[in-house]
Design an enzyme around this catalytic site. Structure first.
Site, short mmCIF file in Angstrom:
data_model
loop_
_atom_site.label_atom_id
_atom_site.label_comp_id
_atom_site.label_asym_id
_atom_site.label_seq_id
_atom_site.Cartn_x
_atom_site.Cartn_y
_atom_site.Cartn_z
N HIS A 40 26.47 -71.18 62.88
CA HIS A 40 26.08 -69.77 62.94
C HIS A 40 24.61 -69.60 62.56
O HIS A 40 24.03 -70.43 61.87
CB HIS A 40 26.93 -68.92 61.98
CG HIS A 40 26.75 -69.26 60.53
ND1 HIS A 40 27.27 -70.40 59.96
CD2 HIS A 40 26.10 -68.60 59.54
CE1 HIS A 40 26.97 -70.44 58.69
NE2 HIS A 40 26.24 -69.37 58.40
N ASP B 200 22.56 -66.71 60.44
CA ASP B 200 23.00 -65.72 59.45
C ASP B 200 22.86 -64.30 59.99
O ASP B 200 21.82 -63.92 60.53
CB ASP B 200 22.20 -65.87 58.15
CG ASP B 200 22.70 -67.02 57.30
OD1 ASP B 200 23.91 -67.33 57.37
OD2 ASP B 200 21.90 -67.61 56.57
N HIS C 45 23.17 -73.19 61.48
CA HIS C 45 23.48 -74.17 60.45
C HIS C 45 24.98 -74.20 60.19
O HIS C 45 25.72 -73.30 60.59
CB HIS C 45 22.71 -73.88 59.15
CG HIS C 45 22.93 -72.52 58.59
ND1 HIS C 45 22.30 -71.39 59.08
CD2 HIS C 45 23.70 -72.08 57.56
CE1 HIS C 45 22.67 -70.33 58.40
NE2 HIS C 45 23.53 -70.71 57.47
N ARG D 251 20.90 -68.15 47.44
CA ARG D 251 20.22 -67.93 48.71
C ARG D 251 19.55 -66.57 48.76
O ARG D 251 20.10 -65.57 48.29
CB ARG D 251 21.22 -68.03 49.87
CG ARG D 251 20.59 -68.08 51.24
CD ARG D 251 21.53 -67.53 52.30
NE ARG D 251 21.64 -66.09 52.21
CZ ARG D 251 22.38 -65.34 53.04
NH1 ARG D 251 23.07 -65.91 53.99
NH2 ARG D 251 22.42 -64.04 52.90
#
Length: 283
Positions: free
Chosen positions: A98, A100, A259, A274
């Site tokens: 995917h 993000d 990723h 993150r």
């Protein structure tokens, strides 16, 4: 700063850089941006930085966004804690290819992910070059998908594991977004294959005389094409795989990559933090 490519297609490790100091150095930030655009995901080792320094570095590239499901650290808006323990429920979202938050009208420009704690073995993350994935497509496929647009949904991903009332409430708050299947990178002008298996649900303008002879064509024809396109992320020659260590950092261009967080470390701990940098329109 030294740059060490990790594969022929994507990824480089940058050394002699401290991200806390980099946040205050315009020239170094410009070098880091150039490396990001060239290698699409860049890695830093031994970054013993504070949460405030993590946030400050990411903010030099744009404002940060919150996550509607995970939320942010109470003292550091925009810093998402992705903590896995042996007692954590089975993950349904991370271990898939995917980009993000493509369910947003303006998906993130990039993300900065720091490893706080990792398992002794396993827990790697992979990235894939979606510019290369587009470039390597057959010419007839490129022509077919050039005008296509696709729907991206948080309901079909994060919402899919929720009770129906919460799922519908999530969709009402974050309606589906529509993006071009072939996106143009706003800084490099490159063409990107911009569909993914986590959030992309269907094409919104496939039903044309060129594609559909009879009504029965539209569903399998579109679904099979979308499945073919999303499968391009799985080609190893387009990928890099990164082995995490404590205080390693990955910074990726969310516009041109996908990723996959490999969930192979049960029953160990894995703690990541993150930041996601707000992006611009995809058209």
């Amino acid at each position: 700063m030294q740059v060490h490519p990790l594969s022929c297609s994507i990824g480089a490790e940058l050394s002699n850089v401290h991200l806390g100091a980099a946040a205050e150095d315009d020239d170094l930030l410009a070098e880091i941006r150039r490396a990001l655009l060239k290698h699409r995901v860049i890695f830093f080792r031994d970054q013993d930085i504070s949460r405030a320094e993590h946030v400050a570095f990411a903010r030099r590239f744009g404002e940060l966004e919150d996550h509607p499901v995970v939320g942010s650290h109470p003292d550091h808006p925009g810093l998402v804690q992705i903590y896995k323990t042996p007692d954590s429920p089975l993950e349904r979202n991370e271990n898939s290819w995917h980009s993000d938050a493509t369910w947003r009208e303006q998906p993130p420009m990039g993300c900065v992910l720091r490893c706080v704690e990792c398992p002794p073995v396993g827990g790697d993350t992979m990235w894939v070059n979606m510019v290369m994935a587009y470039d390597k497509l057959p010419d007839d496929i490129k022509a077919k998908i050039e005008p296509l647009r696709a729907r991206h949904s948080i309901e079909s991903s994060f919402g899919a594991a929720m009770p129906i009332d919460k799922r519908l409430a999530l969709k009402a708050k974050y309606p589906d977004a529509e993006h071009p299947v072939v996106r143009i990178h706003p800084e490099t002008g490159e063409k990107i294959l911009f569909v993914n298996s986590s959030f992309t649900t269907h094409f919104t303008n496939y039903n044309t005389p060129a594609n559909v002879r009879y009504g029965l064509d539209k569903s399998p024809g579109a679904a099979q094409l979308l499945n073919y396109l999303t499968s391009q992320a799985m080609i190893p020659e387009y990928q890099v795989r990164f082995r995490w260590q404590k205080n390693s950092v990955a910074f990726w261009d969310n516009r041109s990559t996908q990723h996959y967080a490999v969930m192979d470390y049960e029953p160990c701990h894995r703690r990541m933090e993150r930041t996601a940098i707000i992006g611009g329109p995809t058209d």
